[in-house]
Design a protein around this motif. Structure first.
Motif, PDB file in Angstrom:
ATOM      1  N   SER A 152       0.313  -1.283  -0.073  1.00  0.00           N
ATOM      2  CA  SER A 152       0.272   0.365  -0.553  1.00  0.00           C
ATOM      3  C   SER A 152       1.062   1.214  -0.053  1.00  0.00           C
ATOM      4  N   LYS A 153       0.697   2.166  -0.733  1.00  0.00           N
ATOM      5  CA  LYS A 153       1.389   3.242  -1.258  1.00  0.00           C
ATOM      6  C   LYS A 153       0.425   4.568   0.672  1.00  0.00           C
ATOM      7  N   THR A 154      -0.409   4.380   1.089  1.00  0.00           N
ATOM      8  CA  THR A 154      -1.630   5.258   2.151  1.00  0.00           C
ATOM      9  C   THR A 154      -0.497   5.097   3.439  1.00  0.00           C
ATOM     10  N   ILE A 155       0.151   3.698   3.517  1.00  0.00           N
ATOM     11  CA  ILE A 155       0.962   3.727   5.000  1.00  0.00           C
ATOM     12  C   ILE A 155       2.209   4.757   4.984  1.00  0.00           C
ATOM     13  N   THR A 156       3.005   4.949   6.334  1.00  0.00           N
ATOM     14  CA  THR A 156       3.468   5.524   6.781  1.00  0.00           C
ATOM     15  C   THR A 156       5.296   4.779   6.491  1.00  0.00           C
ATOM     16  N   LYS A 157       6.516   5.035   5.982  1.00  0.00           N
ATOM     17  CA  LYS A 157       7.438   4.686   6.662  1.00  0.00           C
ATOM     18  C   LYS A 157       7.954   3.613   7.825  1.00  0.00           C
ATOM     19  N   GLU A 158       6.592   4.782   9.163  1.00  0.00           N
ATOM     20  CA  GLU A 158       6.867   3.393  10.034  1.00  0.00           C
ATOM     21  C   GLU A 158       6.091   2.277   9.894  1.00  0.00           C
ATOM     22  N   TYR A 213       6.798  -1.422  10.503  1.00  0.00           N
ATOM     23  CA  TYR A 213       5.839  -2.653  11.849  1.00  0.00           C
ATOM     24  C   TYR A 213       5.570  -3.850  10.876  1.00  0.00           C
ATOM     25  N   VAL A 214       4.916  -3.673   9.746  1.00  0.00           N
ATOM     26  CA  VAL A 214       3.885  -4.882   9.008  1.00  0.00           C
ATOM     27  C   VAL A 214       5.458  -5.890   8.855  1.00  0.00           C
ATOM     28  N   GLU A 215       6.872  -5.272   8.586  1.00  0.00           N
ATOM     29  CA  GLU A 215       7.864  -6.164   8.164  1.00  0.00           C
ATOM     30  C   GLU A 215       8.419  -7.129   8.812  1.00  0.00           C
ATOM     31  N   LEU A 216       7.578  -6.283  10.156  1.00  0.00           N
ATOM     32  CA  LEU A 216       8.429  -7.151  11.246  1.00  0.00           C
ATOM     33  C   LEU A 216       7.850  -8.044  11.436  1.00  0.00           C
ATOM     34  N   SER A 217       5.916  -8.164  11.558  1.00  0.00           N
ATOM     35  CA  SER A 217       5.130  -8.767  11.542  1.00  0.00           C
ATOM     36  C   SER A 217       5.547  -9.835  10.390  1.00  0.00           C
ATOM     37  N   LEU A 218       6.323 -10.349   9.747  1.00  0.00           N
ATOM     38  CA  LEU A 218       6.081 -10.440   7.836  1.00  0.00           C
ATOM     39  C   LEU A 218       7.282 -11.606   8.551  1.00  0.00           C
ATOM     40  N   LEU A 219       7.907 -11.416   8.789  1.00  0.00           N
ATOM     41  CA  LEU A 219       9.092 -11.579   9.588  1.00  0.00           C
ATOM     42  C   LEU A 219       9.068 -13.343  10.744  1.00  0.00           C
ATOM     43  N   GLU A 220       8.215 -12.442  11.916  1.00  0.00           N
ATOM     44  CA  GLU A 220       8.224 -13.238  12.405  1.00  0.00           C
ATOM     45  C   GLU A 220       6.939 -14.054  12.439  1.00  0.00           C
ATOM     46  N   LEU A 221       5.735 -13.827  10.958  1.00  0.00           N
ATOM     47  CA  LEU A 221       4.801 -15.199  11.018  1.00  0.00           C
ATOM     48  C   LEU A 221       5.692 -15.859  10.146  1.00  0.00           C
ATOM     49  N   GLN A 222       6.822 -15.671   9.412  1.00  0.00           N
ATOM     50  CA  GLN A 222       8.061 -16.641   8.656  1.00  0.00           C
ATOM     51  C   GLN A 222       8.373 -17.153   9.781  1.00  0.00           C
ATOM     52  N   ARG A 223       9.083 -17.063  10.461  1.00  0.00           N
ATOM     53  CA  ARG A 223       9.385 -17.953  11.252  1.00  0.00           C
ATOM     54  C   ARG A 223       8.450 -18.417  12.796  1.00  0.00           C
TER      55      ARG A 223
END
Length: 238
Positions: free
Chosen positions: A54-60, A64-74
């Motif tokens: 999405s282009k509407t979410i902020t960099k911060e 958070y989304v990327e960290l959540s995806l990493l935890e889901l992969q784990r």
């Protein structure tokens, strides 16, 4: 003497039956729970990946989304580890002499061995064939190779000896390292859920090894001496 031999045999058989029952319970729980957990994980991961584009979410928020995806992969990896205890899958079943699996797993582990200054000596001389789940046998061998290499980290390297041969209609897999070794108490606790000789270990790797060998009616024997190394001898009847 006959009575003493009988008592020793009975004790060994009892231990083997108890271990087999323990592995069956773990297999059944793993199969049922893992499938149930994997479905919501897949859905959540999919929505998070869409949100990440999405282009509407902020960099911060993106972070958070990327960290959540990493935890889901784990979490997915943990689920996969548990699924490896499930019964052999018909899609993966092969009738082979294990040469392809042995060479494939050796090649997989070579970079890891080089990184830890471990020399790998490989020998294969087996003409006996056996039915087995290819994925489970590969994972079983990788776990044993990896454990052997990690046992030599503290000694700044060493040699991992892999020997696969045949003897009286049995496939014999011998994996020997020159690492830190184990005490008798540590050997007796191998293959039990959540017991590991490594600080960061979960014990699932060795439990998976014992579970896989149990499914092919094999036996795992461990010979180790503190400070000198460990040898795993796996006997699989054909």
């Amino acid at each position: 003497m006959i009575l003493i031999e009988k008592i020793i045999t009975n004790i060994k058989n009892r231990d083997r039956i108890m271990q087999s029952e323990r592995l069956n319970v773990v297999s059944e729980l793993a199969a049922s729970v893992s499938h149930e957990i994997r479905n919501p994980l897949t859905v959540t991961s999919g929505f998070l990946q869409l949100l990440n584009k999405s282009k509407t979410i902020t960099k911060e928020e993106k972070q958070y989304v990327e960290l959540s995806l990493l935890e889901l992969q784990r979490a997915e990896k943990i689920v996969s580890d548990y699924l490896s205890f499930a019964k052999p899958q018909s899609d993966n079943m092969v009738y082979s002499n294990m040469q392809e699996e042995a060479e494939y797993t050796k090649n997989i582990i070579m970079p890891y061995a080089t990184m830890h200054k471990v020399e790998v000596k490989f020998n294969f001389k087996n003409s006996l064939f056996k039915n087995y789940d290819r994925n489970q046998i590969q994972q079983c061998l990788i776990n044993l190779y990896k454990n052997g290499i990690e046992a030599m980290k503290e000694k700044d390297g060493g040699t991992l000896f892999i020997d696969i041969s045949e003897k009286k209609q049995n496939i014999i897999i011998s994996i020997r390292d020159t690492g830190i070794g184990m005490t008798k108490e540590e050997i007796s606790r191998l293959g039990k859920p959540y017991y590991s000789t490594k600080a960061e270990g979960t014990g699932l790797g060795m439990l998976m090894v014992y579970s896989t060998i149990d499914k092919v009616k094999g036996i795992v024997e461990v010979d180790s001496e503190k400070g000198k190394g460990t040898t795993f001898i796996i006997t699989i009847p054909t």
